[in-house]
Design a protein around this motif. Structure first.
Motif, short mmCIF file in Angstrom:
data_model
loop_
_atom_site.label_atom_id
_atom_site.label_comp_id
_atom_site.label_asym_id
_atom_site.label_seq_id
_atom_site.Cartn_x
_atom_site.Cartn_y
_atom_site.Cartn_z
N TYR A 31 24.61 24.65 3.09
CA TYR A 31 25.39 24.12 2.16
C TYR A 31 25.23 24.71 0.87
CZ TYR A 31 28.51 19.52 -0.20
OH TYR A 31 28.40 18.90 -0.74
N TYR A 32 24.44 23.55 1.11
CA TYR A 32 23.75 23.97 -0.79
C TYR A 32 23.75 25.02 -1.39
CZ TYR A 32 22.63 18.63 -0.17
OH TYR A 32 22.89 17.65 -0.31
N ASN A 35 27.27 26.09 -1.93
CA ASN A 35 27.36 25.35 -2.93
C ASN A 35 26.08 26.02 -4.81
OD1 ASN A 35 28.76 22.89 -4.15
ND2 ASN A 35 27.46 21.67 -3.35
N ASP A 36 25.57 26.02 -5.02
CA ASP A 36 25.04 26.30 -5.50
C ASP A 36 25.03 27.86 -6.55
OD1 ASP A 36 23.27 24.19 -5.79
OD2 ASP A 36 21.78 24.61 -4.54
N ASN A 64 35.81 24.83 -3.29
CA ASN A 64 34.71 24.28 -3.45
C ASN A 64 34.10 24.60 -2.15
OD1 ASN A 64 35.72 22.64 -1.72
ND2 ASN A 64 36.07 20.70 -3.89
N GLN A 66 32.61 22.47 1.46
CA GLN A 66 32.69 21.14 1.96
C GLN A 66 31.24 20.88 3.38
OE1 GLN A 66 36.27 19.42 2.37
NE2 GLN A 66 36.45 19.00 0.25
N PRO A 72 28.53 23.75 6.61
CA PRO A 72 29.41 24.55 5.67
C PRO A 72 30.60 25.41 5.86
CG PRO A 72 27.68 25.98 6.12
CD PRO A 72 27.69 24.54 6.57
#
Length: 119
Positions: A31-32, A35-36, A64, A66, A72
């Motif tokens: 997930y991170y 996101n990153d 995005n 979530q 993720p």
């Protein structure tokens, strides 16, 4: 399935899931990482299941990432036939348009989960 890829293995196991101790932590790491390292929004072609049970490929804008049930998942707006927000599983993406870094990140996730890669 796909062939072993030492470069992809190294990237996944030394940068993404290196400190994860269980499946929940692995999912949080992905997930991170999404996101990153992914530039949102981006356009993709996805396969969606229609109400009548048939499948259709449509162009969507991925807005995005979530987390749903510790996995993720991407949030996209389906532009072609539906004008609504929808959760898009990474496995439903057929093609990423004009975004090689997004494609590589998605292919890392698919490779790790032993799914077919996006060509």
């Amino acid at each position: 399935m796909h062939k072993k890829d030492p470069i992809r293995d190294n990237r996944i196991y030394s940068e993404i899931v290196v400190e994860a101790h269980d499946e929940g932590e692995v999912n949080v790491s992905w997930y991170y990482c999404f996101n990153d390292h992914m530039d949102f929004p981006f356009t993709a072609i996805v396969t969606l299941l229609k109400r009548d049970g048939t499948k259709e490929q449509v162009e969507v804008e991925i807005l995005n990432v979530q987390s749903e049930a510790d996995n993720p998942i991407l949030l996209g707006i389906v532009e072609a036939h539906y004008d609504r927000l929808q959760l898009i599983a990474p496995t439903s993406i057929v093609k990423v348009k004009e975004a090689e870094s997004q494609k590589e990140m998605l292919n890392d996730w698919l490779y790790y989960h032993r799914k077919a890669l996006i060509s």
